[in-house]
Design a protein around this motif. Structure first.
Motif, PDB file in Angstrom:
ATOM      1  N   LEU A 243      -8.228  40.358 -15.533  1.00 21.04           N
ATOM      2  CA  LEU A 243      -6.885  40.301 -14.959  1.00 21.04           C
ATOM      3  C   LEU A 243      -6.988  39.594 -13.616  1.00 21.04           C
ATOM      4  N   ALA A 244      -6.138  38.611 -13.393  1.00 22.86           N
ATOM      5  CA  ALA A 244      -6.223  37.860 -12.144  1.00 22.86           C
ATOM      6  C   ALA A 244      -4.832  37.459 -11.680  1.00 22.86           C
ATOM      7  N   ALA A 245      -4.731  37.159 -10.387  1.00 22.38           N
ATOM      8  CA  ALA A 245      -3.502  36.667  -9.776  1.00 22.38           C
ATOM      9  C   ALA A 245      -3.897  35.848  -8.548  1.00 22.38           C
ATOM     10  N   PRO A 246      -3.014  34.990  -8.062  1.00 26.19           N
ATOM     11  CA  PRO A 246      -3.379  34.146  -6.916  1.00 26.19           C
ATOM     12  C   PRO A 246      -3.678  34.927  -5.644  1.00 26.19           C
ATOM     13  N   ARG A 286     -11.658  34.635  -6.798  1.00 23.24           N
ATOM     14  CA  ARG A 286     -12.820  35.481  -7.063  1.00 23.24           C
ATOM     15  C   ARG A 286     -13.230  35.398  -8.534  1.00 23.24           C
ATOM     16  N   LEU A 287     -12.252  35.334  -9.430  1.00 19.48           N
ATOM     17  CA  LEU A 287     -12.557  35.210 -10.853  1.00 19.48           C
ATOM     18  C   LEU A 287     -13.400  33.967 -11.118  1.00 19.48           C
ATOM     19  N   LEU A 288     -13.056  32.880 -10.444  1.00 26.73           N
ATOM     20  CA  LEU A 288     -13.754  31.617 -10.667  1.00 26.73           C
ATOM     21  C   LEU A 288     -15.040  31.500  -9.866  1.00 26.73           C
ATOM     22  N   GLY A 289     -15.315  32.484  -9.001  1.00 23.08           N
ATOM     23  CA  GLY A 289     -16.498  32.403  -8.166  1.00 23.08           C
ATOM     24  C   GLY A 289     -16.411  31.271  -7.174  1.00 23.08           C
ATOM     25  N   ASP A 505     -10.321  42.110   2.217  1.00 19.16           N
ATOM     26  CA  ASP A 505     -11.523  42.809   2.670  1.00 19.16           C
ATOM     27  C   ASP A 505     -12.018  43.646   1.498  1.00 19.16           C
ATOM     28  N   ASN A 506     -12.979  43.093   0.775  1.00 19.13           N
ATOM     29  CA  ASN A 506     -13.467  43.766  -0.424  1.00 19.13           C
ATOM     30  C   ASN A 506     -14.161  45.077  -0.104  1.00 19.13           C
TER      31      ASN A 506
END
Length: 620
Positions: A243-246, A286-289, A505-506
């Motif tokens: 699941l991803a979003a901009p 982050r999904l795409l690294g 901030d992960n």
């Protein structure tokens, strides 16, 4: 021989009205580049790129150089290309006509031919791309933009089964109908009304790419959750899902929505419920690294391991990011692109979702698309205003706002941005009442009550700074509260201070766009962040990237929802007065909209579409 380095100086243009800005001038630019820079059509970076690259290939034709600069300008403003035959009209429209009438534009009849002869330009769609520019069907691109557009076009068509692409999945229709019946029963639909949510889920099971379009409140996130449940039931197990979003906020909201919806699906096995509830939402970056220099670690040579990839808020995904995303999704995986094509587009160049939906709905391009039509969140006057804005009917928008319906209200702004005393008093009450409620709850240590009060209302502005901006309204609202509540706002951090996170901030689990409020607790002052469910309480010392948010820009509010919004439009002349901005702002409200604007600014916003030049919608 040394390449030109363009020094600059600042000058203040005359006649720029409320939106006057200092313009950097390229002091060594000559000819057309100088004229267009002095007229504020192109800026120094546009001039520098055109000069530098032209110097490298000894291109001396000024018409080609200014075309190059205008392509760079267009990319900076969100377009992927320019159409030479209509470029003057497009530029003048974007500048609201604020440019000299005697600007020496190249002759439009001969301009494309001069550009086509340039050693800077590749002609046609099939020639090798070894030059900085490409001219295709009268549209001039930077070569990199052309390649990204073609990558997106070819990938979407291949995933849709065209041009030698993989065919849709082979489906056991009986099994699909059986499991679908467990999830979709047509509840709440009128007799004969199609269940578009079920149709979208079926489409995603069958196809390698599905576009799910719909406005706010049409049930997109509910559809995503049930779509994932349908895929799991059909496959007999939960596949590997991303699941991803901009934005981090949108990703977290998608994750929470899926978890909430899945918790009520009793037809799923406990293992499926657990598997779907554990899926984390991440940003597309982050999904795409994503790595420095616009590189990504996930690509065709190292694709994502996911069997299903869902991207929410796709309207905010740029052309460049979409090209990277499509390359990273395995050819045998399912990709679901979700969003509202009528909302504001990405900050960077491109409007991929709008281009794709236009190509499918206007030209019949066979990319699987389902558009949800029914609005579950709001209806009545707000829905009617949103529909009139989307259709560009300015007179209807004014009539609806002035109809006396309590769900919508129009507050007329004077030409200098001021209001009548009675309107100002009513607006102050509208804004301060929920804000004061949030402050008092925060001072009493009630984080739930404070966050709930914050969700009741938000002021939305087009501009960050200047006249009628979010900065101006933040100061105004803070001043009103300080006169109403003794001791409010006396420190750098204080109880009742509304917060907007401005950086991911992960480690803390917070994302750019998250909101919260400072709350007085037995342990001292804490930031209560609204992440869904129980508030996250953090020490103020841990937060180094937050700002006060009594008011926020419409761009920052994209994806958020409030009971009521007060939308403040800038005066006529602002380049941000567009239909997409107004539609996005109005549809943030579920119960009430107050629109503060000069009538001419409102008409200008409804009438003006933020169309981004692109070849994608015509080449699909």
């Amino acid at each position: 021989m040394t390449a030109p380095v363009e020094p600059t100086r600042r000058s203040a243009p005359s006649g720029a009205g409320h939106y006057q800005r200092y313009v950097e001038q390229a002091t060594r630019a000559g000819g057309l580049l100088r004229a267009f820079n002095r007229a504020r059509v192109i800026e120094v970076p546009d001039v520098q790129v055109a000069q530098r690259v032209s110097w490298l290939v000894r291109e001396t034709d000024e018409a080609v150089q200014v075309a190059f600069a205008l392509v760079v300008r267009a990319l900076r403003l969100g377009s992927v290309c320019v159409t030479l035959a209509t470029l003057r009209e497009e530029v003048e429209r974007s500048l609201e006509g604020d440019l000299p009438v005697d600007l020496p534009w190249p002759d439009p009849a001969g301009w494309p031919a001069r550009v086509a002869r340039s050693p800077l330009v590749t002609q046609g769609a099939t020639a090798p791309g070894l030059l900085p520019l490409r001219l295709v069907d009268g549209q001039l691109y930077l070569e990199r933009s052309w390649e990204q557009q073609e990558d997106v076009r070819e990938s979407l068509l291949l995933r849709s089964g065209h041009g030698g692409g993989a065919a849709p999945f082979e489906i056991d229709e009986g099994r699909l109908a059986a499991v679908s019946g467990l999830l979709f029963d047509g509840a709440g639909l009128s007799a004969g009304e199609p269940d578009l949510q079920a149709l979208a889920a079926h489409c995603a099971v069958r196809n390698r790419v599905t576009v799910l379009a719909g406005g706010p409140g049409t049930g997109k996130t509910t559809t995503i959750a049930r779509l994932l449940a349908l895929v799991s039931l059909y496959e007999g197990e939960v596949p590997r899902i991303s699941l991803a979003a901009p934005s981090g906020k949108a990703a977290a909201r998608l994750q929470e929505a899926v978890r909430t919806e899945v918790a009520g699906l009793t037809m799923l096995t406990p293992e499926m419920c657990t598997g779907l509830a554990q899926i984390r939402g991440v940003t597309v970056h982050r999904l795409l690294g994503a790595m420095p220099g616009r590189r990504v670690s996930r690509h065709a040579g190292n694709p994502l391991p996911s069997d299903v990839v869902v991207v929410d808020e796709t309207s905010m995904v740029s052309l460049s990011q979409m090209a990277h995303l499509l390359a990273a999704v395995r050819p045998d995986a399912r990709l679901v692109l979700v969003g509202d094509p009528d909302q504001l587009a990405s900050v960077d160049a491109g409007a991929v979702l709008a281009d794709v939906t236009s190509a499918v709905e206007d030209r019949g391009v066979a990319v699987p698309l389902v558009r949800l039509r029914r609005t579950w969140r709001y209806g009545g006057a707000i829905g009617a205003v949103a529909a009139a804005i989307r259709a560009g009917r300015a007179t209807d928008v004014l009539d609806l706002l002035s109809s006396g319906d309590p769900a919508v209200e129009f507050v007329e702004m004077h030409g200098d941005g001021s209001l009548t005393a009675s309107d100002a008093a009513r607006l102050r009450h509208e804004v301060v009442t929920p804000a004061a409620e949030a402050v008092r709850a925060a001072m009493a240590g009630d984080s739930h009550g404070a966050l709930a009060a914050m969700r009741r209302h938000r002021v939305l502005c087009a501009h960050r700074s200047g006249l009628q901006s979010k900065d101006e309204w933040n100061r105004q609202i803070a001043g009103w509260l300080a006169t109403l509540i003794p001791g409010y706002g006396n420190e750098e951090r204080y109880a009742g201070q509304p917060l907007l996170v401005t950086r991911n901030d992960n480690d803390l689990g917070i994302s750019n766009g998250d909101t919260g409020i400072m709350v007085q607790t037995p342990s001292g002052l804490r930031a209560a962040l609204d992440l869904g469910g129980e508030p996250l309480l953090l020490s103020p010392a841990l937060l180094d990237s937050v700002e006060t948010v009594h008011a926020m820009t419409v761009h920052k509010a994209q994806g958020s929802q409030f009971d009521a919004v007060t939308v403040v439009l800038p005066l006529v002349g602002s380049p941000l007065l567009t239909r997409e901005l107004l539609y996005t702002a109005v549809t943030r409200a579920s119960a009430r909209v107050v629109l503060v604007a000069h009538p001419e600014a409102l008409v200008a916003a409804v009438s003006r579409q933020a169309l981004r030049a692109s070849g994608l919608r015509t080449r699909l």
